[in-house]
Design a protein around this motif. Sequence first.
Motif, PDB file in Angstrom:
ATOM      1  N   GLY A 242      25.524   1.330   4.868  1.00  0.00           N
ATOM      2  CA  GLY A 242      24.029   1.806   4.491  1.00  0.00           C
ATOM      3  C   GLY A 242      24.649   3.331   3.879  1.00  0.00           C
ATOM      4  N   ILE A 243      25.626   3.892   3.113  1.00  0.00           N
ATOM      5  CA  ILE A 243      26.136   4.935   2.284  1.00  0.00           C
ATOM      6  C   ILE A 243      25.225   4.890   1.159  1.00  0.00           C
ATOM      7  CG2 ILE A 243      27.022   6.153   1.699  1.00  0.00           C
ATOM      8  CD1 ILE A 243      29.266   5.622   4.478  1.00  0.00           C
ATOM      9  N   GLN A 244      24.335   5.376   0.813  1.00  0.00           N
ATOM     10  CA  GLN A 244      24.317   5.765  -0.467  1.00  0.00           C
ATOM     11  C   GLN A 244      24.865   6.233  -1.838  1.00  0.00           C
ATOM     12  OE1 GLN A 244      20.724   4.783  -2.172  1.00  0.00           O
ATOM     13  NE2 GLN A 244      22.428   4.705  -3.501  1.00  0.00           N
ATOM     14  N   ILE A 245      25.259   5.315  -2.836  1.00  0.00           N
ATOM     15  CA  ILE A 245      26.316   6.055  -3.751  1.00  0.00           C
ATOM     16  C   ILE A 245      25.815   6.408  -4.953  1.00  0.00           C
ATOM     17  CG2 ILE A 245      28.775   5.407  -5.165  1.00  0.00           C
ATOM     18  CD1 ILE A 245      29.235   3.786  -2.814  1.00  0.00           C
ATOM     19  N   TYR A 246      25.586   7.696  -5.341  1.00  0.00           N
ATOM     20  CA  TYR A 246      24.876   8.070  -6.689  1.00  0.00           C
ATOM     21  C   TYR A 246      26.397   8.071  -7.539  1.00  0.00           C
ATOM     22  CZ  TYR A 246      20.812   8.989  -4.061  1.00  0.00           C
ATOM     23  OH  TYR A 246      19.162   8.932  -3.653  1.00  0.00           O
ATOM     24  N   PHE A 247      26.060   7.856  -8.583  1.00  0.00           N
ATOM     25  CA  PHE A 247      27.245   7.681  -9.583  1.00  0.00           C
ATOM     26  C   PHE A 247      26.835   8.888 -11.587  1.00  0.00           C
ATOM     27  CE2 PHE A 247      30.278   6.278 -13.135  1.00  0.00           C
ATOM     28  CZ  PHE A 247      31.628   6.313 -12.222  1.00  0.00           C
ATOM     29  N   PHE A 248      27.473   9.069 -11.754  1.00  0.00           N
ATOM     30  CA  PHE A 248      26.741   9.989 -13.128  1.00  0.00           C
ATOM     31  C   PHE A 248      28.300   9.276 -14.158  1.00  0.00           C
ATOM     32  CE2 PHE A 248      24.213  12.048  -9.836  1.00  0.00           C
ATOM     33  CZ  PHE A 248      23.151  12.758 -10.375  1.00  0.00           C
ATOM     34  N   THR A 249      27.623   9.199 -14.710  1.00  0.00           N
ATOM     35  CA  THR A 249      28.595   8.477 -16.176  1.00  0.00           C
ATOM     36  C   THR A 249      29.333   9.787 -16.503  1.00  0.00           C
ATOM     37  OG1 THR A 249      26.872   8.256 -17.592  1.00  0.00           O
ATOM     38  CG2 THR A 249      27.466   6.671 -16.243  1.00  0.00           C
ATOM     39  N   GLY A 250      30.528   9.864 -16.851  1.00  0.00           N
ATOM     40  CA  GLY A 250      31.377  10.489 -17.481  1.00  0.00           C
ATOM     41  C   GLY A 250      31.634  10.478 -18.830  1.00  0.00           C
ATOM     42  N   ASN A 251      32.426  10.908 -19.625  1.00  0.00           N
ATOM     43  CA  ASN A 251      32.904  10.513 -20.638  1.00  0.00           C
ATOM     44  C   ASN A 251      33.641   9.900 -21.363  1.00  0.00           C
ATOM     45  OD1 ASN A 251      34.277  13.124 -19.537  1.00  0.00           O
ATOM     46  ND2 ASN A 251      35.274  13.113 -21.666  1.00  0.00           N
ATOM     47  N   HIS A 252      34.378   9.124 -20.117  1.00  0.00           N
ATOM     48  CA  HIS A 252      35.508   8.352 -19.360  1.00  0.00           C
ATOM     49  C   HIS A 252      34.724   7.415 -19.923  1.00  0.00           C
ATOM     50  CE1 HIS A 252      39.526  10.449 -20.886  1.00  0.00           C
ATOM     51  NE2 HIS A 252      38.754  10.918 -20.678  1.00  0.00           N
ATOM     52  N   ASP A 253      34.356   7.300 -18.740  1.00  0.00           N
ATOM     53  CA  ASP A 253      33.319   5.249 -17.973  1.00  0.00           C
ATOM     54  C   ASP A 253      31.616   6.157 -18.751  1.00  0.00           C
ATOM     55  OD1 ASP A 253      32.300   8.146 -16.710  1.00  0.00           O
ATOM     56  OD2 ASP A 253      33.841   6.582 -15.093  1.00  0.00           O
ATOM     57  N   LEU A 254      31.752   6.334 -19.920  1.00  0.00           N
ATOM     58  CA  LEU A 254      30.357   6.205 -20.313  1.00  0.00           C
ATOM     59  C   LEU A 254      29.963   5.327 -20.753  1.00  0.00           C
ATOM     60  CD1 LEU A 254      29.741   6.452 -23.602  1.00  0.00           C
ATOM     61  CD2 LEU A 254      30.901   8.447 -23.388  1.00  0.00           C
ATOM     62  N   TRP A 255      30.538   3.806 -21.160  1.00  0.00           N
ATOM     63  CA  TRP A 255      30.144   2.360 -21.298  1.00  0.00           C
ATOM     64  C   TRP A 255      29.246   1.657 -19.551  1.00  0.00           C
ATOM     65  CZ3 TRP A 255      33.103   1.283 -26.445  1.00  0.00           C
ATOM     66  CH2 TRP A 255      32.500   1.959 -27.353  1.00  0.00           C
ATOM     67  N   MET A 256      28.938   2.021 -18.853  1.00  0.00           N
ATOM     68  CA  MET A 256      28.711   1.704 -18.510  1.00  0.00           C
ATOM     69  C   MET A 256      27.711   0.695 -18.205  1.00  0.00           C
ATOM     70  SD  MET A 256      29.837   2.776 -14.355  1.00  0.00           S
ATOM     71  CE  MET A 256      31.346   3.123 -14.552  1.00  0.00           C
ATOM     72  N   ASN A 257      26.971  -0.095 -17.441  1.00  0.00           N
ATOM     73  CA  ASN A 257      26.005  -1.259 -18.013  1.00  0.00           C
ATOM     74  C   ASN A 257      25.064  -1.593 -16.180  1.00  0.00           C
ATOM     75  OD1 ASN A 257      25.980  -0.927 -20.447  1.00  0.00           O
ATOM     76  ND2 ASN A 257      27.181  -2.845 -20.914  1.00  0.00           N
ATOM     77  N   ASP A 258      25.860  -2.721 -15.587  1.00  0.00           N
ATOM     78  CA  ASP A 258      24.731  -2.979 -14.515  1.00  0.00           C
ATOM     79  C   ASP A 258      25.920  -3.970 -13.094  1.00  0.00           C
ATOM     80  OD1 ASP A 258      24.787  -5.198 -15.306  1.00  0.00           O
ATOM     81  OD2 ASP A 258      23.148  -5.895 -15.866  1.00  0.00           O
ATOM     82  N   TYR A 259      26.702  -3.358 -13.495  1.00  0.00           N
ATOM     83  CA  TYR A 259      27.656  -3.886 -12.694  1.00  0.00           C
ATOM     84  C   TYR A 259      28.164  -3.208 -11.910  1.00  0.00           C
ATOM     85  CZ  TYR A 259      32.199  -6.318 -11.236  1.00  0.00           C
ATOM     86  OH  TYR A 259      33.980  -6.360 -10.260  1.00  0.00           O
ATOM     87  N   LEU A 260      27.863  -1.571 -11.436  1.00  0.00           N
ATOM     88  CA  LEU A 260      28.075  -0.650 -10.463  1.00  0.00           C
ATOM     89  C   LEU A 260      26.817  -1.282  -9.738  1.00  0.00           C
ATOM     90  CD1 LEU A 260      30.037   1.350 -10.366  1.00  0.00           C
ATOM     91  CD2 LEU A 260      31.599  -0.654 -10.880  1.00  0.00           C
ATOM     92  N   GLN A 261      25.504  -1.490 -10.637  1.00  0.00           N
ATOM     93  CA  GLN A 261      24.683  -1.533  -9.732  1.00  0.00           C
ATOM     94  C   GLN A 261      24.518  -2.643  -8.468  1.00  0.00           C
ATOM     95  OE1 GLN A 261      21.647   0.510 -12.215  1.00  0.00           O
ATOM     96  NE2 GLN A 261      22.893   0.222 -13.318  1.00  0.00           N
ATOM     97  N   GLU A 262      24.764  -4.000  -9.436  1.00  0.00           N
ATOM     98  CA  GLU A 262      24.861  -5.298  -8.870  1.00  0.00           C
ATOM     99  C   GLU A 262      25.467  -5.591  -8.023  1.00  0.00           C
ATOM    100  OE1 GLU A 262      24.730  -8.024 -12.702  1.00  0.00           O
ATOM    101  OE2 GLU A 262      22.673  -6.925 -13.247  1.00  0.00           O
ATOM    102  N   GLU A 263      26.313  -5.116  -7.826  1.00  0.00           N
ATOM    103  CA  GLU A 263      28.060  -5.883  -6.814  1.00  0.00           C
ATOM    104  C   GLU A 263      28.368  -4.462  -5.902  1.00  0.00           C
ATOM    105  OE1 GLU A 263      29.804  -8.073  -6.945  1.00  0.00           O
ATOM    106  OE2 GLU A 263      28.747  -9.342  -9.481  1.00  0.00           O
ATOM    107  N   LEU A 264      27.580  -3.222  -6.316  1.00  0.00           N
ATOM    108  CA  LEU A 264      27.657  -2.765  -5.077  1.00  0.00           C
ATOM    109  C   LEU A 264      26.580  -1.183  -4.714  1.00  0.00           C
ATOM    110  CD1 LEU A 264      31.323  -0.065  -6.488  1.00  0.00           C
ATOM    111  CD2 LEU A 264      31.029  -2.172  -5.744  1.00  0.00           C
ATOM    112  N   GLN A 265      25.434  -1.970  -5.592  1.00  0.00           N
ATOM    113  CA  GLN A 265      23.918  -1.327  -4.943  1.00  0.00           C
ATOM    114  C   GLN A 265      24.154   0.395  -5.420  1.00  0.00           C
ATOM    115  OE1 GLN A 265      25.230  -3.536  -2.749  1.00  0.00           O
ATOM    116  NE2 GLN A 265      24.374  -5.094  -4.385  1.00  0.00           N
ATOM    117  N   VAL A 266      25.154   0.453  -6.177  1.00  0.00           N
ATOM    118  CA  VAL A 266      25.386   1.733  -7.021  1.00  0.00           C
ATOM    119  C   VAL A 266      23.580   2.274  -7.669  1.00  0.00           C
ATOM    120  CG1 VAL A 266      26.614   3.410  -8.969  1.00  0.00           C
ATOM    121  CG2 VAL A 266      27.865   2.591  -6.898  1.00  0.00           C
TER     122      VAL A 266
END
Length: 263
Positions: free
Chosen positions: A89-113
């Motif tokens: 139940g801990i809410q995780i907010y993730f801000f993409t950085g310059n090294h991981d800016l090519w994120m799509n939906d993997y963390l959102q779908e798998e981790l509910q980030v």
Amino acid sequence: MDIGRSINIELLEGKKVYFASDQHFGAPNEYSSKKREKIFIEFLNKISYDAQVLFLLGDLFDFWHEYKTVVPKGFIRVLGKLAELSDRGIQIYFFTGNHDLWMNDYLQEELQVILFTKEQEFIINGKSFFVAHGDGLGPGDLGYKRMKKLFTNPIARFLFQWLHPDIGVALGNYLSRKNKLISGAEDIKFLGEDNEWLILFSKEKLKEKFYNYFIFGHRHLPMNLSLSSTMESRYVNLGDWIVYFTYAVFDGQNLELLNYKES
């Protein structure tokens, strides 16, 4: 510059908000990275008892690119621990950085980030926060700003998708680790308030709107500085998990910048 509508967070009794950034897992090599991953997992275990919200402000990975059906190999312990926190139940907010800016939906779908690709405003227990990774903000750094436009260009991303993952990830890791400054391998010194781009950016934003806290990563140097002699506004840079192992915690009233190895 357009930021999303402010997000309101009310902390439950005894709960806190944690901020961390610039872990750069994968650099400079697998052995060193895994040692740091274990330390970060210890930190996540420790905060799991009182964390209500966890902010990860980018560059969790030294390189990350999601293909349609493939993500980079490794990092399973960190991702598993984040999944566990999310399931608790801990809410995780993730801000993409310059090294991981090519994120799509993997963390959102798998981790509910909840994923952010640009700066965002939060109101936490009545205190206002301006939160971002920090890359490309403020004056100067024109070369990087041009490079970021290329990397975030839809055509460039489409073309990169056509590289076989073994080639694309290897190339991305090589280029990412080649930049020693961004990967934290060089000593980073405080440049003075008149030369720190993110401090200058924060002071300019204060002319438009008041914020209690400006929270950034990217710089790799822990800083907690007052921005004004007349207003209670602070600039906080979270440092990194390569040299400093620093993080910030907000208990609903006060924010501290701490070193995990000393806490």
